[in-house]
Design an enzyme around this catalytic site. Structure first.
Site, PDB file in Angstrom:
ATOM      1  N   ASP A  11       7.270 -19.759  30.486  1.00 14.14           N
ATOM      2  CA  ASP A  11       6.144 -18.856  30.213  1.00 14.14           C
ATOM      3  C   ASP A  11       6.588 -17.630  29.421  1.00 14.14           C
ATOM      4  O   ASP A  11       7.739 -17.204  29.522  1.00 14.14           O
ATOM      5  CB  ASP A  11       5.516 -18.435  31.558  1.00 14.14           C
ATOM      6  CG  ASP A  11       4.163 -17.774  31.374  1.00 14.14           C
ATOM      7  OD1 ASP A  11       3.481 -18.076  30.368  1.00 14.14           O
ATOM      8  OD2 ASP A  11       3.787 -16.945  32.232  1.00 14.14           O
ATOM      9  N   ASN A  59      -4.293 -24.988  30.115  1.00 14.66           N
ATOM     10  CA  ASN A  59      -3.959 -24.398  28.809  1.00 14.66           C
ATOM     11  C   ASN A  59      -4.794 -25.026  27.692  1.00 14.66           C
ATOM     12  O   ASN A  59      -5.009 -24.412  26.643  1.00 14.66           O
ATOM     13  CB  ASN A  59      -2.483 -24.606  28.455  1.00 14.66           C
ATOM     14  CG  ASN A  59      -1.526 -23.785  29.281  1.00 14.66           C
ATOM     15  OD1 ASN A  59      -0.377 -24.180  29.488  1.00 14.66           O
ATOM     16  ND2 ASN A  59      -1.962 -22.626  29.767  1.00 14.66           N
ATOM     17  N   GLU A 191      13.811 -24.017  45.811  1.00 13.91           N
ATOM     18  CA  GLU A 191      14.217 -22.609  45.684  1.00 13.91           C
ATOM     19  C   GLU A 191      13.566 -22.033  44.427  1.00 13.91           C
ATOM     20  O   GLU A 191      13.602 -22.653  43.354  1.00 13.91           O
ATOM     21  CB  GLU A 191      15.741 -22.509  45.547  1.00 13.91           C
ATOM     22  CG  GLU A 191      16.495 -22.951  46.781  1.00 13.91           C
ATOM     23  CD  GLU A 191      16.203 -22.083  48.005  1.00 13.91           C
ATOM     24  OE1 GLU A 191      15.998 -20.864  47.852  1.00 13.91           O
ATOM     25  OE2 GLU A 191      16.178 -22.654  49.116  1.00 13.91           O
TER      26      GLU A 191
HETATM   27  C1  IPE Z   1       1.920 -21.804  33.048  1.00  8.03           C
HETATM   28  O1  IPE Z   1       1.762 -20.663  32.293  1.00  8.03           O
HETATM   29  C2  IPE Z   1       1.923 -23.011  32.148  1.00  8.03           C
HETATM   30  C3  IPE Z   1       3.067 -23.120  31.249  1.00  8.03           C
HETATM   31  C4  IPE Z   1       4.028 -22.262  31.113  1.00  8.03           C
HETATM   32  C5  IPE Z   1       3.097 -24.331  30.467  1.00  8.03           C
HETATM   33  P1  IPE Z   1       0.325 -19.985  32.063  1.00  8.03           P
HETATM   34  O2  IPE Z   1       0.526 -18.898  31.097  1.00  8.03           O
HETATM   35  O3  IPE Z   1      -0.671 -21.023  31.726  1.00  8.03           O
HETATM   36  O4  IPE Z   1      -0.005 -19.442  33.516  1.00  8.03           O
HETATM   37  P2  IPE Z   1      -0.989 -18.274  33.979  1.00  8.03           P
HETATM   38  O5  IPE Z   1      -2.286 -18.459  33.235  1.00  8.03           O
HETATM   39  O6  IPE Z   1      -0.332 -16.986  33.612  1.00  8.03           O
HETATM   40  O7  IPE Z   1      -1.098 -18.443  35.447  1.00  8.03           O
HETATM   41  C1  IPE Z   2       3.820 -20.464  27.806  1.00  5.78           C
HETATM   42  O1  IPE Z   2       3.604 -19.289  27.131  1.00  5.78           O
HETATM   43  C2  IPE Z   2       3.577 -21.672  26.933  1.00  5.78           C
HETATM   44  C3  IPE Z   2       2.253 -22.279  27.138  1.00  5.78           C
HETATM   45  C4  IPE Z   2       1.460 -22.008  28.125  1.00  5.78           C
HETATM   46  C5  IPE Z   2       1.817 -23.254  26.155  1.00  5.78           C
HETATM   47  P1  IPE Z   2       2.192 -18.567  27.098  1.00  5.78           P
HETATM   48  O2  IPE Z   2       1.444 -19.061  25.921  1.00  5.78           O
HETATM   49  O3  IPE Z   2       1.474 -18.689  28.391  1.00  5.78           O
HETATM   50  O4  IPE Z   2       2.665 -17.080  26.857  1.00  5.78           O
HETATM   51  P2  IPE Z   2       2.060 -15.781  27.530  1.00  5.78           P
HETATM   52  O5  IPE Z   2       2.127 -15.974  29.017  1.00  5.78           O
HETATM   53  O6  IPE Z   2       0.667 -15.635  27.033  1.00  5.78           O
HETATM   54  O7  IPE Z   2       2.971 -14.686  27.076  1.00  5.78           O
HETATM   55 MG    MG Z   3       1.491 -17.549  30.091  1.00  6.82          MG
END
Ligand code: IPE
Ligand code: IPE
Ligand code: MG
Length: 224
Positions: A11, A59, A191
């Site tokens: 993330d 997503n 963990e």
């Molecule tokens: C979790 O991250 C999914 C991935 C990293 C693929 P998100 O960015 O979707 O999670 P939330 O929305 O912050 O919970």
């Molecule tokens: C994780 O990064 C990758 C995917 C969910 C595809 P994010 O796109 O959620 O990045 P942030 O959390 O908005 O920074």
């Molecule tokens: Mg994210």
């Protein structure tokens, strides 16, 4: 080191890009690059199963432009990268709601899984369009269709992760302290390790520090 299963919630790509005044897609590309070398590093460290949360089912509800950008990265690199995995003896397994993905991507996935099926050095599990609640419901439905009650062991085999052992260590980058619908059943005794770093900034050394922290944990599984 015993055969380890490490899972990573990758993330923070969007915020990484924002901090640099770049479009979110640049963050996803940087995250993808980081993922490629981290995969090599993890298997060199002797990790046996590496499960990467690359895209959640939720997503897919992001703006079309972002989702298409992610599919674009996938289309560009996936065939070549799966040949690399094959050369390295790594089996690829993709988990998630495949029917939510475009047809051509589904085909790329099944081709790559078939190509790498005999890899024995390790397994790379890529969670794409994945959601743990959806996975659990799908396992329940399989059990219902089979028409009989199941044991815990049989139920776990009905999950997308099938015969894989549960993760020993789950790393989440990007500073959020939640599971975001990842491996809810499998992570019962995993963990947890959280890093403030956005995924594109999460180095091989950071990964080693997570392994080190893990090695110091006392896993009791409810015992004493
Ligand atoms: C979790 O991250 C999914 C991935 C990293 C693929 P998100 O960015 O979707 O999670 P939330 O929305 O912050 O919970
Ligand atoms: C994780 O990064 C990758 C995917 C969910 C595809 P994010 O796109 O959620 O990045 P942030 O959390 O908005 O920074
Ligand atoms: Mg994210």
């Amino acid at each position: 080191m015993t055969a380890l299963h490490v899972a990573i919630i990758m993330d923070g790509n969007g915020r990484w890009a924002k901090k640099r005044l770049l479009p979110r897609g640049a963050g996803h590309r940087a995250g993808f690059e980081r993922m490629l070398s981290l995969v090599d590093h993890a298997f060199e460290r002797g990790v046996k199963w590496l499960t990467l949360y690359a895209l959640s089912a939720e997503n897919l509800l992001r703006p079309k432009e972002e989702v298409e950008g992610l599919f674009g990265i996938f289309r560009t690199y996936f065939p070549e990268k799966s040949r690399k995995l094959k050369e390295k003896g790594i089996r690829l397994l993709v988990i998630g709601e495949r029917e939510l993905l475009p047809e051509d991507i589904r085909r790329l996935i099944s081709d790559a899984e078939a190509l790498t099926a005999d890899g024995t050095r390790g397994t790379l599990v890529l969670a794409l369009a994945y959601g743990a609640r959806q996975e659990i419901v799908s396992a329940v439905n399989k059990a219902v269709r089979a028409g009989r009650e199941v044991t815990e062991e049989e139920f776990s085999a009905l999950l997308y992760t099938g015969e894989l052992p549960p993760p020993d260590l789950l790393i989440r980058t990007g500073g959020e302290l939640r599971l975001s619908n990842f491996l809810l059943y499998q992570a019962a005794y995993t963990e947890l390790y959280f890093s403030e770093k956005f995924f594109p900034d999460f180095t091989d050394g950071d990964f080693d520090r997570a392994l080190e922290a893990f090695s110091l944990r006392d896993r009791r599984f409810g015992r004493i």
